[in-house]
Scaffold this active site. Sequence first.
Site, mmCIF file in Angstrom:
data_model
loop_
_atom_site.group_PDB
_atom_site.id
_atom_site.type_symbol
_atom_site.label_atom_id
_atom_site.label_comp_id
_atom_site.label_asym_id
_atom_site.label_seq_id
_atom_site.Cartn_x
_atom_site.Cartn_y
_atom_site.Cartn_z
ATOM 1 N N GLY A 185 0.864 -1.227 0.084
ATOM 2 C CA GLY A 185 -0.094 0.091 -0.019
ATOM 3 C C GLY A 185 0.939 1.197 -0.185
ATOM 4 O O GLY A 185 1.764 1.442 0.584
ATOM 5 N N ARG A 208 0.718 -4.638 -5.551
ATOM 6 C CA ARG A 208 0.996 -5.893 -4.852
ATOM 7 C C ARG A 208 1.152 -7.015 -6.085
ATOM 8 O O ARG A 208 0.370 -7.161 -7.035
ATOM 9 C CB ARG A 208 -0.401 -6.364 -4.116
ATOM 10 C CG ARG A 208 -0.645 -5.185 -3.005
ATOM 11 C CD ARG A 208 -1.455 -5.695 -1.794
ATOM 12 N NE ARG A 208 -1.239 -4.845 -0.536
ATOM 13 C CZ ARG A 208 -2.090 -3.844 -0.434
ATOM 14 N NH1 ARG A 208 -2.885 -3.408 -1.277
ATOM 15 N NH2 ARG A 208 -1.876 -3.227 0.692
ATOM 16 N N ASP A 245 5.542 -5.437 5.639
ATOM 17 C CA ASP A 245 6.191 -7.015 6.296
ATOM 18 C C ASP A 245 6.156 -7.758 4.956
ATOM 19 O O ASP A 245 7.142 -8.556 4.813
ATOM 20 C CB ASP A 245 4.950 -7.540 7.334
ATOM 21 C CG ASP A 245 5.525 -7.145 8.643
ATOM 22 O OD1 ASP A 245 6.787 -6.754 8.906
ATOM 23 O OD2 ASP A 245 4.690 -7.487 9.607
ATOM 24 N N THR A 303 4.246 1.942 5.726
ATOM 25 C CA THR A 303 2.963 1.828 5.899
ATOM 26 C C THR A 303 1.971 2.480 6.830
ATOM 27 O O THR A 303 2.719 2.859 7.984
ATOM 28 C CB THR A 303 2.732 0.330 6.095
ATOM 29 O OG1 THR A 303 1.287 0.112 6.488
ATOM 30 C CG2 THR A 303 3.743 -0.071 7.385
ATOM 31 N N ASP A 356 -0.212 1.684 8.752
ATOM 32 C CA ASP A 356 -0.590 1.228 9.656
ATOM 33 C C ASP A 356 0.212 0.765 11.182
ATOM 34 O O ASP A 356 -0.349 0.662 12.093
ATOM 35 C CB ASP A 356 -0.784 -0.444 9.478
ATOM 36 C CG ASP A 356 -1.750 -0.730 8.211
ATOM 37 O OD1 ASP A 356 -2.659 0.299 7.750
ATOM 38 O OD2 ASP A 356 -1.763 -1.748 7.574
ATOM 39 N N ASP A 395 2.070 -1.323 11.790
ATOM 40 C CA ASP A 395 2.128 -2.715 12.333
ATOM 41 C C ASP A 395 3.384 -3.638 11.929
ATOM 42 O O ASP A 395 3.445 -4.814 12.062
ATOM 43 C CB ASP A 395 1.119 -3.129 11.533
ATOM 44 C CG ASP A 395 1.113 -3.483 10.063
ATOM 45 O OD1 ASP A 395 1.957 -2.715 9.522
ATOM 46 O OD2 ASP A 395 0.261 -4.051 9.554
ATOM 47 N N ARG A 428 -5.472 -2.473 8.930
ATOM 48 C CA ARG A 428 -5.550 -3.937 8.390
ATOM 49 C C ARG A 428 -6.013 -4.712 9.932
ATOM 50 O O ARG A 428 -6.982 -4.575 10.366
ATOM 51 C CB ARG A 428 -4.345 -4.373 7.967
ATOM 52 C CG ARG A 428 -4.641 -5.899 6.899
ATOM 53 C CD ARG A 428 -3.835 -5.738 6.027
ATOM 54 N NE ARG A 428 -2.512 -5.141 5.833
ATOM 55 C CZ ARG A 428 -1.594 -5.266 4.705
ATOM 56 N NH1 ARG A 428 -1.857 -6.165 3.790
ATOM 57 N NH2 ARG A 428 -0.466 -4.775 4.620
HETATM 58 P P1 ADP Z 1 2.995 -4.800 2.539
HETATM 59 O O1 ADP Z 1 4.643 -4.595 1.924
HETATM 60 O O2 ADP Z 1 2.338 -3.325 2.767
HETATM 61 O O3 ADP Z 1 2.829 -5.591 3.888
HETATM 62 P P2 ADP Z 1 1.678 -6.855 0.903
HETATM 63 O O4 ADP Z 1 1.681 -7.933 2.056
HETATM 64 O O5 ADP Z 1 0.621 -6.787 0.212
HETATM 65 O O6 ADP Z 1 2.206 -5.226 1.497
HETATM 66 O O7 ADP Z 1 3.203 -7.271 0.239
HETATM 67 C C1 ADP Z 1 3.557 -6.594 -0.952
HETATM 68 C C2 ADP Z 1 4.145 -7.422 -1.849
HETATM 69 O O8 ADP Z 1 5.198 -8.034 -1.303
HETATM 70 C C3 ADP Z 1 3.331 -8.656 -2.464
HETATM 71 O O9 ADP Z 1 2.657 -8.303 -3.387
HETATM 72 C C4 ADP Z 1 4.445 -9.387 -2.961
HETATM 73 O O10 ADP Z 1 4.817 -8.856 -3.994
HETATM 74 C C5 ADP Z 1 5.350 -9.490 -1.977
HETATM 75 N N1 ADP Z 1 5.305 -10.425 -1.106
HETATM 76 C C6 ADP Z 1 4.534 -10.412 0.105
HETATM 77 N N2 ADP Z 1 4.620 -11.599 0.727
HETATM 78 C C7 ADP Z 1 5.676 -12.274 0.216
HETATM 79 C C8 ADP Z 1 6.308 -13.424 0.565
HETATM 80 N N3 ADP Z 1 6.070 -14.310 1.575
HETATM 81 N N4 ADP Z 1 7.230 -14.013 -0.075
HETATM 82 C C9 ADP Z 1 7.652 -13.143 -1.420
HETATM 83 N N5 ADP Z 1 7.226 -12.032 -1.614
HETATM 84 C C10 ADP Z 1 6.105 -11.499 -0.857
HETATM 85 O O1 F6P Z 2 -1.611 -1.634 4.823
HETATM 86 C C1 F6P Z 2 -2.204 -0.374 4.598
HETATM 87 C C2 F6P Z 2 -3.736 -0.558 4.410
HETATM 88 O O2 F6P Z 2 -4.038 0.570 3.779
HETATM 89 C C3 F6P Z 2 -4.410 -1.091 5.363
HETATM 90 O O3 F6P Z 2 -4.727 -0.346 6.423
HETATM 91 C C4 F6P Z 2 -5.711 -1.782 4.724
HETATM 92 O O4 F6P Z 2 -6.110 -2.807 5.242
HETATM 93 C C5 F6P Z 2 -4.971 -2.101 3.320
HETATM 94 O O5 F6P Z 2 -3.787 -1.505 3.236
HETATM 95 C C6 F6P Z 2 -5.980 -1.931 1.938
HETATM 96 O O6 F6P Z 2 -5.461 -2.087 0.924
HETATM 97 P P1 F6P Z 2 -5.906 -1.951 -0.315
HETATM 98 O O7 F6P Z 2 -4.913 -0.711 -1.059
HETATM 99 O O8 F6P Z 2 -5.799 -3.066 -1.029
HETATM 100 O O9 F6P Z 2 -7.258 -1.315 -0.533
#
Ligand code: ADP
Ligand code: F6P
Length: 321
Positions: free
Chosen positions: A13, A74, A105, A127, A129, A131, A173
């Site tokens: 995000g 993503r 994360d 982020t 959040d 978190d 989230r």
């Molecule tokens: P954030 O980084 O904000 O936590 P996401 O959880 O959506 O957001 O992760 C962002 C991107 O990081 C994912 O779309 C994917 O490309 C990559 N990613 C997430 N989890 C994994 C994983 N376990 N292994 C490899 N890449 C990952």
């Molecule tokens: O991680 C940031 C965040 O805005 C969360 O607070 C929320 O749950 C999520 O992303 C929403 O993601 P999307 O961009 O898919 O609407």
Amino acid sequence: MEQKTIGVLTSGGDAPGMNAAIRSVVRTALKKGFRVVGVQRGYNGLIHGELIEMNMRSVSDIIHRGGTMLYTARCPEFREMPGILRARDTCVKAGISGVVVIGGDGSFRGAADLSAQGIPCVGIPGTIDNDIACTEYTIGYDTAMNTAVEMIDKLRDTAQSHDRCSVVEVMGRRAGYIALNTGIACGATCIVVPEVEFTMDALLDKIKLAQQLGKHHFIILVAEGIGKVDEMSKQIEAATGIETRGTVLGHVQRGGNPTVRDRVVASQMGYRAVELLEQGIGNRVIAMQNSKIVDYDIQEALQIKKPFTVDLYKVADEISF
Ligand code: ADP
Ligand code: F6P
């Protein structure tokens, strides 16, 4: 000696302050003599070779802007080994010897995977959040909370004028940090977060008690992970007789000009990330601990459990009548 190249990308995000972090990474790296490429749309851009050459002027006029000039995405493809290997091949072909990944994360898990394939990556927590366990602060958190507070103050005007209850859902989230802090700042009667057990009966009792103490209008803050604001509103109205409306603030919290705090922390973290890559150190995540910039091994960072600020929750609870 051959000039080394650093890549920078934003993933997951978007968050206000990501641009300030990009700017810091680009300028620090150029100053140290690196070539810098911006990778567009997160890991998608690494897989599909969406690279742009960055110079000092590429990051002009972005420090005050929300969103991310590199776009974000993503990328499910990057969760599987073929995607990771394609990303590695892009790096090898473009001569990228290190990547700064600004995200949450999930993005750090990806950064660990790419580091394991021989491309050192350093994560920067971006982020709204807040978190991420290893750091007391994530880029975008302060701006998001200030935006939420501005919006909730507006909702309060209506709640006050109509003697109503306003049930407001904020983002986060699975985390209640935005809800807790904005709840205190907005004088919420109740704050409902996933980290603290709650029952609807206890929430209704609290509203009724506040009513008996002369309160006419109410703000109830609900974290995204709990949700159900409309259902909750109906129950509150039925049980207390107070006219109640639900509002989901949503993505307004993700946008807007970053606050001073977000710009400063982003600049500090970007600088530190490049320092690590300069030393050839990867598989690290930048963090803030006791207001100092530090770094952790990514796997170690992902193991840490973030304690919820129960003391702050208690304060909120006790001064909310
Ligand atoms: P954030 O980084 O904000 O936590 P996401 O959880 O959506 O957001 O992760 C962002 C991107 O990081 C994912 O779309 C994917 O490309 C990559 N990613 C997430 N989890 C994994 C994983 N376990 N292994 C490899 N890449 C990952
Ligand atoms: O991680 C940031 C965040 O805005 C969360 O607070 C929320 O749950 C999520 O992303 C929403 O993601 P999307 O961009 O898919 O609407």
